[in-house]
Design an enzyme around this catalytic site. Structure first.
Site, PDB file in Angstrom:
ATOM      1  CG  HIS A 244      45.977  39.973  39.104  1.00  0.00           C
ATOM      2  ND1 HIS A 244      46.368  41.162  39.669  1.00  0.00           N
ATOM      3  CD2 HIS A 244      47.120  39.270  38.886  1.00  0.00           C
ATOM      4  CE1 HIS A 244      47.684  41.183  39.786  1.00  0.00           C
ATOM      5  NE2 HIS A 244      48.162  40.046  39.326  1.00  0.00           N
TER       6      HIS A 244
HETATM    7  C1  BDR Z   1      46.157  40.416  34.493  1.00  0.00           C
HETATM    8  O1  BDR Z   1      47.165  40.046  33.545  1.00  0.00           O
HETATM    9  C2  BDR Z   1      47.077  38.684  33.260  1.00  0.00           C
HETATM   10  O2  BDR Z   1      48.330  38.111  33.156  1.00  0.00           O
HETATM   11  C3  BDR Z   1      46.251  38.063  34.343  1.00  0.00           C
HETATM   12  O3  BDR Z   1      45.526  36.960  33.863  1.00  0.00           O
HETATM   13  C4  BDR Z   1      45.338  39.188  34.768  1.00  0.00           C
HETATM   14  O4  BDR Z   1      44.161  39.228  33.978  1.00  0.00           O
HETATM   15  C5  BDR Z   1      46.842  41.007  35.698  1.00  0.00           C
HETATM   16  O5  BDR Z   1      47.592  42.128  35.352  1.00  0.00           O
END
Ligand code: BDR
Ligand code: CA
Length: 321
Positions: A244
């Site tokens: 992500h």
């Molecule tokens: C996002 O949520 C967080 O847990 C991760 O670091 C990322 O930024 C993904 O949905």
């Protein structure tokens, strides 16, 4: 993976984080790419602000960049009650990895103030990439609305536009934690803002098979990646690790990695089952919502930059219709 926007790699960059496993991996990518990182701001998200700030200092130190200032930001969302994600990232936010403590101290200036200062100092040139809840950016926006035209490019990891969410069936974590902040940021009139949501990050996956091939004894970025992802593949028994936050950093450095459409974006902020839901409608202006990604090319470059034992991957829009 170079294109007409590759010059932005040299532009000053501020990274807003809630470090967090994939935030740590994203920092490693930004450092490995030689990005011109002015500073890192922290926000309560995956873990409480004290932990996010400590982790950020320690990760940068591991990466040999404890010269990069770390500015502590918001300790809670604008309105909502704070909720962490330690069930995903582990109690220490780094999947249990115990890094050596950085000798560097956090910077005196608060996170939102650093964003404001950087926007003014590097007006027309600054790129800001947010990898956590949007609280710091919303605060900065409220204090100095002119940052909308001072900041050259904003890239947000957040939202689930055509897919189900990852914290509820409707909502992606970063938007869910502070939906009021997300709404304020998405409604502002930025010169250039790209939303990198689950629609594209769920296509950039580091496989278990690749993770298993990373040598255990490695004190460079590859060893950090191996350690950070261990919890995902062992305790949580996932088959892949979603990149992500690394993808958002990749897009901040090369916008051509994704294609998207301009949309108006509505955020549900009521305390209902759909809190944090992001709904889009086609528009002439507004955020550019990423819908397609050069996934294999990104994963291949990610691996190359971090020294992972990755084979060549093809490029192209794998999710093309
Ligand atoms: C996002 O949520 C967080 O847990 C991760 O670091 C990322 O930024 C993904 O949905
Ligand atoms: Ca994050």
């Amino acid at each position: 993976m170079t294109g007409r926007n590759a010059d932005i790699n040299k532009s000053p960059l501020v990274i807003d984080v809630d470090t967090g496993i994939d935030d740590a991996v994203a920092l490693a990518l930004a450092v490995g790419k030689g990005a011109n990182i002015l500073g890192v701001t922290t926000v309560a998200g995956n873990v409480p602000i004290e932990v996010a700030t400590r982790n950020t200092l320690d990760v940068l130190s591991y990466l040999g960049r404890d010269d990069i200032p770390v500015h502590r930001g918001a300790s809670r969302p604008l309105v909502a009650e704070y909720q962490d994600a330690t069930h995903v990232h582990g109690g220490n936010g780094l999947g249990g990895v115990d890094l050596a403590k950085s000798g560097a101290d956090e910077a005196a200036l608060a996170g939102p103030a650093f964003i404001i200062q950087s926007a003014a100092k590097h007006a027309g040139d600054l790129t800001l990439v947010t990898l956590g809840p949007l609280t710091n950016l919303a605060i900065a926006l409220n204090v100095r609305p002119e940052i909308t035209y001072q900041i050259r490019r904003v890239v947000v990891m957040g939202g689930a536009f055509s897919l189900p969410g990852n914290v509820t069936p409707h909502s992606e974590f970063n938007v869910y934690v502070d939906p009021e902040a997300a709404r304020q940021v998405f409604e502002a009139d930025w010169g250039d803002i790209t939303l990198v949501g689950l629609d594209v990050t769920h296509q950039t996956v580091l496989s278990r098979e690749l993770w298993e091939r990373i040598p255990e004894m490695n004190d460079g970025p590859a060893g950090l990646v191996r350690g950070l992802m261990a919890r995902t593949f062992t305790e949580r028994a996932m088959s892949g690790f979603y990149l992500h936050d690394p993808l958002a950093v990749g897009v901040a450095l090369d916008l051509d990695l994704v294609q998207g459409t301009f949309c108006s974006v509505a955020v549900e902020s009521s305390a209902s089952a759909t809190r944090g839901e992001t709904t889009v409608a086609a528009a002439d202006r507004g955020p550019r919502v990423a819908t397609r990604v050069h996934a294999a090319a990104f994963v291949a470059e990610f691996g190359a930059v971090l020294g992972l034992p990755i084979a060549d991957a093809a490029s192209g829009f794998e999710n093309a219709e």
